[in-house]
Design a protein around this motif. Structure first.
Motif, PDB file in Angstrom:
ATOM      1  N   ALA A 102      25.751  -1.795 -14.920  1.00 54.12           N
ATOM      2  CA  ALA A 102      25.458  -0.405 -14.959  1.00 54.12           C
ATOM      3  C   ALA A 102      24.312  -0.049 -16.288  1.00 54.12           C
ATOM      4  CB  ALA A 102      26.596   0.740 -14.757  1.00 54.12           C
ATOM      5  N   GLY A 103      24.905  -0.482 -17.288  1.00 55.04           N
ATOM      6  CA  GLY A 103      23.896  -0.141 -18.521  1.00 55.04           C
ATOM      7  C   GLY A 103      22.572  -0.742 -18.248  1.00 55.04           C
ATOM      8  N   VAL A 104      22.472  -2.018 -17.904  1.00 62.05           N
ATOM      9  CA  VAL A 104      21.299  -2.732 -17.530  1.00 62.05           C
ATOM     10  C   VAL A 104      20.448  -2.017 -16.428  1.00 62.05           C
ATOM     11  CG1 VAL A 104      20.252  -4.919 -16.913  1.00 62.05           C
ATOM     12  CG2 VAL A 104      22.223  -4.955 -18.382  1.00 62.05           C
ATOM     13  N   SER A 105      20.989  -1.737 -15.571  1.00 69.69           N
ATOM     14  CA  SER A 105      20.102  -0.808 -14.487  1.00 69.69           C
ATOM     15  C   SER A 105      19.860   0.505 -14.994  1.00 69.69           C
ATOM     16  CB  SER A 105      21.271  -0.583 -13.177  1.00 69.69           C
ATOM     17  OG  SER A 105      21.733  -1.794 -12.703  1.00 69.69           O
ATOM     18  N   THR A 106      20.554   1.114 -15.696  1.00 72.52           N
ATOM     19  CA  THR A 106      19.893   2.294 -16.196  1.00 72.52           C
ATOM     20  C   THR A 106      18.724   2.013 -17.273  1.00 72.52           C
ATOM     21  OG1 THR A 106      22.135   3.433 -16.411  1.00 72.52           O
ATOM     22  CG2 THR A 106      20.498   4.326 -17.748  1.00 72.52           C
ATOM     23  N   ALA A 107      18.890   1.017 -18.294  1.00 75.20           N
ATOM     24  CA  ALA A 107      17.911   0.848 -19.137  1.00 75.20           C
ATOM     25  C   ALA A 107      16.677   0.362 -18.321  1.00 75.20           C
ATOM     26  CB  ALA A 107      18.441  -0.312 -20.007  1.00 75.20           C
ATOM     27  N   LEU A 108      16.736  -0.360 -17.446  1.00 76.12           N
ATOM     28  CA  LEU A 108      15.395  -0.834 -16.705  1.00 76.12           C
ATOM     29  C   LEU A 108      14.985   0.174 -15.757  1.00 76.12           C
ATOM     30  CD1 LEU A 108      16.262  -4.607 -15.604  1.00 76.12           C
ATOM     31  CD2 LEU A 108      14.810  -3.684 -17.515  1.00 76.12           C
ATOM     32  N   ALA A 151       7.063  -5.659 -19.412  1.00 84.35           N
ATOM     33  CA  ALA A 151       7.090  -4.841 -20.611  1.00 84.35           C
ATOM     34  C   ALA A 151       8.760  -4.438 -20.638  1.00 84.35           C
ATOM     35  CB  ALA A 151       6.185  -3.697 -20.532  1.00 84.35           C
ATOM     36  N   ALA A 152       9.212  -3.932 -19.472  1.00 84.86           N
ATOM     37  CA  ALA A 152      10.750  -3.642 -19.659  1.00 84.86           C
ATOM     38  C   ALA A 152      11.561  -4.652 -19.983  1.00 84.86           C
ATOM     39  CB  ALA A 152      10.781  -2.872 -18.492  1.00 84.86           C
ATOM     40  N   ALA A 153      11.149  -5.855 -19.314  1.00 86.13           N
ATOM     41  CA  ALA A 153      11.942  -7.002 -19.775  1.00 86.13           C
ATOM     42  C   ALA A 153      11.839  -7.325 -21.111  1.00 86.13           C
ATOM     43  CB  ALA A 153      11.886  -8.211 -18.883  1.00 86.13           C
ATOM     44  N   ILE A 154      10.765  -7.331 -21.771  1.00 86.52           N
ATOM     45  CA  ILE A 154      10.699  -7.646 -22.844  1.00 86.52           C
ATOM     46  C   ILE A 154      11.325  -6.595 -24.044  1.00 86.52           C
ATOM     47  CG2 ILE A 154       8.693  -7.649 -25.204  1.00 86.52           C
ATOM     48  CD1 ILE A 154       6.730  -8.732 -22.863  1.00 86.52           C
TER      49      ILE A 154
END
Length: 286
Positions: free
Chosen positions: A76-82, A144-147
């Motif tokens: 859930a945290g990764v989904s929110t950040a991306l 850029a988001a992945a970086i």
């Protein structure tokens, strides 16, 4: 006595002519696009839209946000950040709108239609070119988001709570959504034609009207079927809808499954594209 006969064009002749006209229109559209500073500006905006929000959130710690968010050691945290990279999806819609309305504003649309007399081919070429441009924009955003995600996580020494294959799939969804939004922006520009009016429509809708509809009791049931709701479901960014439900006064609007959300977004793009191609054929250039 000799008789002259006029040979009628066959279906294959019409197809070849149409194909040549469309290719000429696409070449002209690409020349106009890359003859401006717009691609450079778009690349910078895309990189910043992906890197800054995601990197800043992960580096600062999602748990310190208000309201607190799940950290990136959870899915859930990764989904929110991306998903933060998807909040600025109105930008490609705005780029597509400005690209089309600029021709009307600077009175160059007449020369464009003279170069390729079939207006439908001109507008179809714009939609095709900006679909590709929108996808490129989206890919830059997600890279850029992945970086930002992996770079900030490495600095914090925090594990990523989502398999890399799932992360890639989510990022590709965001990129495709950006392309669809740019197509919608081109269609809005072709229909509105007046630049200030078209920009006002895009900003007013994506920045104000959708959020207003989301918080009106009863009315917010339609939010999942709006472009913003479909984009939120496709990109798995549910923070905004979850925040609405967390107030306790409103029920959070449920989002569609990703496949259904993709179908809704594609439907919007298809309808907008058809209207944008067909309606201007009956309108003058004023």
């Amino acid at each position: 006595m000799t008789t002259s006969t006029t040979q009628r064009p066959t279906a294959s002749d019409v197809t070849v002519t149409t194909g040549r006209g469309l290719r000429r229109a696409i070449r002209g559209e690409l020349s106009r696009l890359f003859g401006t500073r717009m691609p450079l500006i778009a690349i910078i905006l895309a990189a910043l839209s992906g890197l800054v929000p995601t990197g800043a959130l992960v580096l600062g710690g999602p748990g310190t946000a208000q309201p607190p968010m799940p950290d990136i050691d959870s899915a859930a945290g990764v989904s929110t950040a991306l998903g933060l990279a998807g909040v600025s999806l109105f930008v490609p819609a705005l780029i597509g709108t400005i690209a089309v309305t600029s021709e009307y504003r600077h009175r160059t649309i007449g020369a464009t239609f003279l170069a390729v007399p079939r207006r439908g081919q001109v507008l179809l070429a714009k939609l095709l070119c900006y679909a590709g441009f929108g996808l490129t924009y989206g890919l830059i955003v997600v890279v850029a988001a992945a970086i930002g995600l992996y770079g900030a996580a490495a600095l914090r020494g925090m594990p990523i709570g989502m398999p890399i294959a799932v992360v890639v799939t989510l990022l590709l969804r965001i990129a495709v959504t950006a392309a669809i939004y740019m197509i919608i922006g081109v269609a809005i520009g072709a229909l509105a034609r007046h630049q200030l009016a078209a920009v006002g429509i895009v900003l007013g809708y994506f920045y104000f009207l959708e959020y207003l509809l989301m918080i009106i009791p009863g009315v917010n049931a339609i939010y999942p079927f709006l472009p913003g709701g479909a984009a939120a479901a496709l990109t798995q960014f549910t923070f905004i809808t979850d925040s609405v439900g967390a107030t306790g006064t409103l029920s959070a609007p449920g989002l569609l499954p990703p496949v259904a959300a993709a179908a809704v977004l594609i439907g919007y793009a298809a309808v907008a594209s058809c209207v944008a191609v067909l309606l201007p054929l009956r309108r003058d250039l004023r």
